[in-house]
Scaffold this active site. Structure first.
Site, mmCIF file in Angstrom:
data_model
loop_
_atom_site.group_PDB
_atom_site.id
_atom_site.type_symbol
_atom_site.label_atom_id
_atom_site.label_comp_id
_atom_site.label_asym_id
_atom_site.label_seq_id
_atom_site.Cartn_x
_atom_site.Cartn_y
_atom_site.Cartn_z
ATOM 1 N NE ARG A 134 -4.008 -1.995 2.068
ATOM 2 C CZ ARG A 134 -3.902 -3.042 2.863
ATOM 3 N NH1 ARG A 134 -2.958 -3.087 3.770
ATOM 4 N NH2 ARG A 134 -4.752 -4.040 2.752
ATOM 5 C CE LYS A 156 -0.147 14.130 -14.717
ATOM 6 N NZ LYS A 156 -0.441 14.694 -16.048
ATOM 7 C CD GLU A 198 7.951 16.700 -22.594
ATOM 8 O OE1 GLU A 198 7.461 17.719 -22.081
ATOM 9 O OE2 GLU A 198 7.277 15.691 -22.899
ATOM 10 C CE LYS A 239 5.961 17.471 -14.163
ATOM 11 N NZ LYS A 239 6.001 16.255 -14.957
ATOM 12 C CD GLU A 249 -3.200 17.108 -16.029
ATOM 13 O OE1 GLU A 249 -2.073 16.618 -15.847
ATOM 14 O OE2 GLU A 249 -3.854 16.945 -17.055
ATOM 15 N NE ARG A 253 1.193 17.219 -13.093
ATOM 16 C CZ ARG A 253 1.780 16.380 -12.272
ATOM 17 N NH1 ARG A 253 1.469 16.380 -10.991
ATOM 18 N NH2 ARG A 253 2.695 15.538 -12.713
ATOM 19 C CG ASN A 257 -1.063 17.661 -20.534
ATOM 20 O OD1 ASN A 257 -0.066 17.042 -20.177
ATOM 21 N ND2 ASN A 257 -2.230 17.563 -19.916
ATOM 22 C CG HIS A 260 1.977 16.490 -24.150
ATOM 23 N ND1 HIS A 260 2.822 17.580 -24.072
ATOM 24 C CD2 HIS A 260 2.640 15.473 -23.542
ATOM 25 C CE1 HIS A 260 3.926 17.231 -23.434
ATOM 26 N NE2 HIS A 260 3.846 15.952 -23.100
ATOM 27 C CG HIS A 264 -0.316 12.142 -26.520
ATOM 28 N ND1 HIS A 264 -0.961 12.481 -25.360
ATOM 29 C CD2 HIS A 264 0.929 11.769 -26.172
ATOM 30 C CE1 HIS A 264 -0.123 12.338 -24.339
ATOM 31 N NE2 HIS A 264 1.030 11.909 -24.806
ATOM 32 C CG HIS A 278 6.577 11.605 -25.216
ATOM 33 N ND1 HIS A 278 5.217 11.652 -25.427
ATOM 34 C CD2 HIS A 278 6.841 12.536 -24.251
ATOM 35 C CE1 HIS A 278 4.683 12.562 -24.623
ATOM 36 N NE2 HIS A 278 5.640 13.106 -23.900
HETATM 37 N N1 GLY Z 1 4.027 15.292 -17.971
HETATM 38 C C1 GLY Z 1 2.940 16.105 -17.578
HETATM 39 C C2 GLY Z 1 2.733 16.136 -16.099
HETATM 40 O O1 GLY Z 1 3.531 15.621 -15.352
HETATM 41 O O2 GLY Z 1 1.729 16.661 -15.662
#
Ligand code: GLY
Length: 384
Positions: A134, A156, A198, A239, A249, A253, A257, A260, A264, A278
């Site tokens: 957990r 993430k 990026e 960031k 997000e 946040r 993107n 993206h 994508h 990517h």
């Molecule tokens: N790569 C986008 C984020 O971490 O929100």
């Protein structure tokens, strides 16, 4: 935030960027050779922890022995799990293997998982750490530029579902990130360039001064001196600030993107393969987001030309015809965009821009307008 015109002089002291998340706060430590501090930093954070390192075959060849010896010198018990390199490892089967190996290594709640690798390893290690018992603490040691400026920061984590990328996952923050810029020396030039997509994104989305600085200094960032550390630190600060304000997000946040949604669609159209990496897809997506913003009358002057020229100079794809092996037709691209983002009554959510450094979330973009724009872009091919 403001980037200086000239990068700070080289210092052997790493740059430390804090991520201000209250009880989940942590430091990102950036510098050439910063990995040497891993043992001492782990000792300070978790004095009695034993560790298990998750890495892939390629990264293990370059960096595993060194990381093991740094841990051993600090009297930190360690074992390792090595998986196959590539996106294919972000699947249920590998996740199961990794979780079972962590349990078999007798890693308890007071111990640590160390992610040593690029974005795939960080996501897989983070999600495994979030799941076993957990929730185990974990440390990110990102070894690609993309992972150092993006995926290792912000919590993430996850794996891919058969129905889409990153659909199974958790927000699980690391307790420490060590971004050793010397580790990037073993990347292929193409892999490094993809990560730079990026880096440029941070200038485009919220920091015009940083974009100016990158236009002047990107060659030094590629060369690996102090400019590289500076660019990574500015990216991580950007960031970290966004993540501190919107960890899960719910709003801001989403700016991360930028590039993206278009990106994508082209990345998925190329089958998430070596045809379009990517970060390359993000660069192409940023150009398209600026071109589309110009089409909407949002951005004028020479901004779009600057975005296109800079990313092309840096060796990144900036038009559909740059994608190896061609791109899907507009029906397929729109299908992929719809899968990626919710379409509500013919409206799409995109990150658009009012200028360099002025991105915003637009949640009422007309799908028919996007379709007409893409149709033109994929048939114009080399006209730009
Ligand atoms: N790569 C986008 C984020 O971490 O929100």
């Amino acid at each position: 935030m403001t980037a200086p015109k000239i990068a700070p002089s080289h210092s052997s002291e790493p740059i430390v960027v804090p991520v201000a998340l209250a009880e989940r706060a942590y430091d990102i430590v950036i510098g050439r050779g910063a990995i040497a501090t891993l043992g001492a930093r782990i000792k300070a954070l978790r004095p009695n922890a034993k560790t298990v390192i998750l890495t892939d075959v390629t990264v293990a060849k370059h960096h595993l022995a060194k990381v093991e010896s740094i841990l051993a010198s600090a009297d930190i018990a360690n074992s390792h799990i090595v998986v196959a390199p590539g996106e294919g490892s972000k699947n249920y089967a590998t996740f199961e293997t990794v979780c079972e190996a962590i349990i078999a290594a007798r890693i308890e709640r007071s111990d640590l998982v160390i992610a040593l690798g690029g974005g795939v390893i960080g996501d897989l290690a983070g999600f495994s750490a979030a799941s076993v018992r957990r929730g185990l603490d974990f440390v990110q040691v990102p070894t690609s530029l993309l992972a150092q400026v993006d995926s290792s920061v912000g919590g993430k984590t996850g794996i891919n579902s058969r129905q889409g990328k990153n659909l199974i996952g958790a927000f699980h923050q690391p307790i420490l990130v060590i971004a050793d810029t010397a580790m990037l020396d073993t990347l292929s030039p193409r892999e490094f360039r993809a990560g730079y997509g990026e880096v440029a994104k941070y200038g485009l989305l919220g920091d015009a001064d940083f974009f100016d600085w990158l236009e002047e200094n990107w060659r030094d960032v590629y060369a690996g001196g102090p400019a590289r550390e500076h660019a990574i630190a500015v990216s991580c600060r950007a960031k970290a600030a966004i993540v501190a304000r919107d960890e899960r997000e719910t709003g801001e946040r989403a700016l991360l993107n930028l590039g993206h949604t278009f990106g994508h669609a082209f990345e998925a159209g190329a089958g998430y393969s070596q045809r379009l990496l990517h970060g390359e897809a993000v660069a192409l997506g940023c150009v398209l987001a600026f071109e589309f913003s110009e089409r909407q009358g949002l951005v004028g002057g020479n901004s779009v030309a600057r975005v296109r020229t800079h990313l092309a100079d840096a060796g990144l794809p900036t038009k559909a015809s740059d994608v190896q092996g061609g791109v899907p037709d507009v029906d397929r691209l729109m299908e992929l965009i719809a899968q990626d983002k919710k379409v509500k009554r013919g409206k799409l959510t995109f990150i658009l821009a009012r200028g360099i450094g002025q991105a915003f979330v637009a949640d009422d973009v007309d799908a028919a307008g996007v379709r007409a724009f893409l149709q033109e872009k994929i048939s114009a091919r080399d006209s730009e």
